[in-house]
Design a protein around this motif. Structure first.
Motif, PDB file in Angstrom:
ATOM      1  N   GLU A  88       0.833  -1.202   0.000  1.00 28.54           N
ATOM      2  CA  GLU A  88       0.000   0.000   0.000  1.00 28.54           C
ATOM      3  C   GLU A  88       0.871   1.257   0.000  1.00 28.54           C
ATOM      4  O   GLU A  88       0.596   2.222  -0.731  1.00 28.54           O
ATOM      5  N   ALA A  89       1.931   1.266   0.789  1.00 28.93           N
ATOM      6  CA  ALA A  89       2.829   2.423   0.846  1.00 28.93           C
ATOM      7  C   ALA A  89       3.558   2.604  -0.488  1.00 28.93           C
ATOM      8  O   ALA A  89       3.726   3.736  -0.969  1.00 28.93           O
ATOM      9  N   ALA A  90       3.960   1.496  -1.114  1.00 30.39           N
ATOM     10  CA  ALA A  90       4.626   1.586  -2.420  1.00 30.39           C
ATOM     11  C   ALA A  90       3.677   2.138  -3.473  1.00 30.39           C
ATOM     12  O   ALA A  90       4.070   2.976  -4.306  1.00 30.39           O
ATOM     13  N   ARG A  91       2.421   1.702  -3.461  1.00 28.00           N
ATOM     14  CA  ARG A  91       1.424   2.196  -4.423  1.00 28.00           C
ATOM     15  C   ARG A  91       1.180   3.697  -4.225  1.00 28.00           C
ATOM     16  O   ARG A  91       1.074   4.446  -5.189  1.00 28.00           O
ATOM     17  N   THR A  92       1.098   4.128  -2.978  1.00 22.25           N
ATOM     18  CA  THR A  92       0.894   5.548  -2.688  1.00 22.25           C
ATOM     19  C   THR A  92       2.072   6.372  -3.210  1.00 22.25           C
ATOM     20  O   THR A  92       1.887   7.445  -3.793  1.00 22.25           O
ATOM     21  N   LYS A  93       3.284   5.868  -3.017  1.00 27.04           N
ATOM     22  CA  LYS A  93       4.470   6.578  -3.514  1.00 27.04           C
ATOM     23  C   LYS A  93       4.474   6.643  -5.035  1.00 27.04           C
ATOM     24  O   LYS A  93       4.833   7.659  -5.624  1.00 27.04           O
ATOM     25  N   GLU A  94       4.050   5.557  -5.682  1.00 26.75           N
ATOM     26  CA  GLU A  94       3.977   5.547  -7.147  1.00 26.75           C
ATOM     27  C   GLU A  94       2.973   6.586  -7.646  1.00 26.75           C
ATOM     28  O   GLU A  94       3.248   7.320  -8.608  1.00 26.75           O
ATOM     29  N   LEU A  95       1.801   6.661  -7.007  1.00 22.96           N
ATOM     30  CA  LEU A  95       0.789   7.637  -7.406  1.00 22.96           C
ATOM     31  C   LEU A  95       1.286   9.074  -7.193  1.00 22.96           C
ATOM     32  O   LEU A  95       1.065   9.943  -8.036  1.00 22.96           O
ATOM     33  N   LEU A  96       1.969   9.299  -6.105  1.00 21.39           N
ATOM     34  CA  LEU A  96       2.499  10.625  -5.827  1.00 21.39           C
ATOM     35  C   LEU A  96       3.559  11.010  -6.851  1.00 21.39           C
ATOM     36  O   LEU A  96       3.558  12.128  -7.372  1.00 21.39           O
ATOM     37  N   LEU A  97       4.425  10.071  -7.171  1.00 25.44           N
ATOM     38  CA  LEU A  97       5.457  10.348  -8.163  1.00 25.44           C
ATOM     39  C   LEU A  97       4.846  10.604  -9.536  1.00 25.44           C
ATOM     40  O   LEU A  97       5.267  11.515 -10.253  1.00 25.44           O
ATOM     41  N   ALA A  98       3.824   9.832  -9.905  1.00 27.22           N
ATOM     42  CA  ALA A  98       3.154  10.042 -11.195  1.00 27.22           C
ATOM     43  C   ALA A  98       2.488  11.418 -11.236  1.00 27.22           C
ATOM     44  O   ALA A  98       2.549  12.120 -12.254  1.00 27.22           O
ATOM     45  N   THR A  99       1.881  11.844 -10.128  1.00 23.32           N
ATOM     46  CA  THR A  99       1.245  13.163 -10.068  1.00 23.32           C
ATOM     47  C   THR A  99       2.289  14.259 -10.198  1.00 23.32           C
ATOM     48  O   THR A  99       2.081  15.247 -10.911  1.00 23.32           O
ATOM     49  N   LEU A 100       3.406  14.107  -9.543  1.00 22.50           N
ATOM     50  CA  LEU A 100       4.473  15.108  -9.635  1.00 22.50           C
ATOM     51  C   LEU A 100       5.056  15.176 -11.047  1.00 22.50           C
ATOM     52  O   LEU A 100       5.333  16.266 -11.558  1.00 22.50           O
ATOM     53  N   GLN A 101       5.217  14.025 -11.682  1.00 23.32           N
ATOM     54  CA  GLN A 101       5.733  14.015 -13.051  1.00 23.32           C
ATOM     55  C   GLN A 101       4.751  14.688 -14.005  1.00 23.32           C
ATOM     56  O   GLN A 101       5.142  15.442 -14.893  1.00 23.32           O
ATOM     57  N   GLU A 102       3.456  14.414 -13.828  1.00 25.02           N
ATOM     58  CA  GLU A 102       2.446  15.039 -14.674  1.00 25.02           C
ATOM     59  C   GLU A 102       2.410  16.546 -14.446  1.00 25.02           C
ATOM     60  O   GLU A 102       2.290  17.324 -15.403  1.00 25.02           O
ATOM     61  N   ALA A 103       2.549  16.976 -13.180  1.00 20.33           N
ATOM     62  CA  ALA A 103       2.543  18.405 -12.872  1.00 20.33           C
ATOM     63  C   ALA A 103       3.741  19.094 -13.497  1.00 20.33           C
ATOM     64  O   ALA A 103       3.644  20.239 -13.947  1.00 20.33           O
ATOM     65  N   ALA A 104       4.858  18.408 -13.549  1.00 21.57           N
ATOM     66  CA  ALA A 104       6.054  18.997 -14.151  1.00 21.57           C
ATOM     67  C   ALA A 104       5.921  19.074 -15.672  1.00 21.57           C
ATOM     68  O   ALA A 104       6.495  19.967 -16.303  1.00 21.57           O
ATOM     69  N   ALA A 105       5.155  18.166 -16.271  1.00 20.44           N
ATOM     70  CA  ALA A 105       5.058  18.109 -17.724  1.00 20.44           C
ATOM     71  C   ALA A 105       3.972  19.020 -18.287  1.00 20.44           C
ATOM     72  O   ALA A 105       3.972  19.317 -19.473  1.00 20.44           O
ATOM     73  N   THR A 106       3.043  19.478 -17.464  1.00 21.51           N
ATOM     74  CA  THR A 106       1.923  20.266 -17.967  1.00 21.51           C
ATOM     75  C   THR A 106       1.967  21.692 -17.415  1.00 21.51           C
ATOM     76  O   THR A 106       2.630  21.962 -16.431  1.00 21.51           O
ATOM     77  N   GLN A 107       1.223  22.580 -18.072  1.00 16.19           N
ATOM     78  CA  GLN A 107       1.113  23.954 -17.602  1.00 16.19           C
ATOM     79  C   GLN A 107      -0.059  24.124 -16.641  1.00 16.19           C
ATOM     80  O   GLN A 107      -0.219  25.174 -16.045  1.00 16.19           O
ATOM     81  N   GLU A 108      -0.869  23.089 -16.502  1.00 16.27           N
ATOM     82  CA  GLU A 108      -2.040  23.155 -15.628  1.00 16.27           C
ATOM     83  C   GLU A 108      -1.603  23.140 -14.164  1.00 16.27           C
ATOM     84  O   GLU A 108      -0.657  22.464 -13.792  1.00 16.27           O
ATOM     85  N   ASN A 109      -2.330  23.875 -13.332  1.00 15.19           N
ATOM     86  CA  ASN A 109      -2.068  23.876 -11.904  1.00 15.19           C
ATOM     87  C   ASN A 109      -2.825  22.704 -11.286  1.00 15.19           C
ATOM     88  O   ASN A 109      -4.028  22.770 -11.070  1.00 15.19           O
ATOM     89  N   VAL A 110      -2.123  21.622 -11.006  1.00 13.32           N
ATOM     90  CA  VAL A 110      -2.777  20.419 -10.507  1.00 13.32           C
ATOM     91  C   VAL A 110      -3.254  20.579  -9.076  1.00 13.32           C
ATOM     92  O   VAL A 110      -4.035  19.765  -8.583  1.00 13.32           O
ATOM     93  N   ALA A 111      -2.830  21.613  -8.396  1.00 10.74           N
ATOM     94  CA  ALA A 111      -3.277  21.827  -7.015  1.00 10.74           C
ATOM     95  C   ALA A 111      -4.760  22.185  -6.964  1.00 10.74           C
ATOM     96  O   ALA A 111      -5.410  22.006  -5.940  1.00 10.74           O
ATOM     97  N   TRP A 112      -5.316  22.685  -8.079  1.00 11.79           N
ATOM     98  CA  TRP A 112      -6.722  23.053  -8.109  1.00 11.79           C
ATOM     99  C   TRP A 112      -7.634  21.877  -8.405  1.00 11.79           C
ATOM    100  O   TRP A 112      -8.849  22.003  -8.353  1.00 11.79           O
TER     101      TRP A 112
END
Length: 125
Positions: A88-112
């Motif tokens: 479960e902890a590994a899956r959570t880390k994978e999801l967080l890393l994927a979100t960070l990578q997507e945020a870095a690749a796009t101009q959209e503010n993912v915090a919203w």
């Protein structure tokens, strides 16, 4: 002894070199040595109290610290040792890393985003 001697008497003694003799008198020497001995006694007492406090603290720390067997038992009881929890902890880390990578690749503010796991659906920056 010095307090009963007037200023003029002290000046006269100083001129004659008698002030040094006055300070060497046994009564005056005991007055000078008494505060020094009292200070030394207080310093030794304070050092002994600090040493005793450190000794008590060390003894209590040695009593409270768990032994090696207890440490091993505590490690086995930790939630990170459970395979399901680790996955479960590994899956959570994978999801967080994927979100960070997507945020870095796009101009959209993912915090919203209301749901961070889905793409889009939020205000853009």
């Amino acid at each position: 002894m010095v307090s009963c001697v007037g200023r003029s008497s002290l000046r006269r003694l100083r001129r004659r070199g008698g002030l040094a003799r006055l300070l060497e008198a046994p009564e005056v020497a005991s007055l000078v040595a008494r505060p020094t001995m009292e200070t030394l006694r207080r310093l030794l007492l304070a050092g002994a109290l600090l040493g005793a406090g450190a000794g008590v603290g060390t003894a209590l720390f040695a009593l409270v610290t768990p032994g090696e067997e207890r440490k091993q038992a505590m490690l086995k009881e930790m939630p990170e040792q459970d395979p399901q929890r680790r996955d479960e902890a590994a899956r959570t880390k994978e999801l967080l890393l994927a979100t960070l990578q997507e945020a870095a690749a796009t101009q959209e503010n993912v915090a919203w985003r209301k749901n961070w796991m889905s793409g889009g659906g939020g205000r853009s920056a």
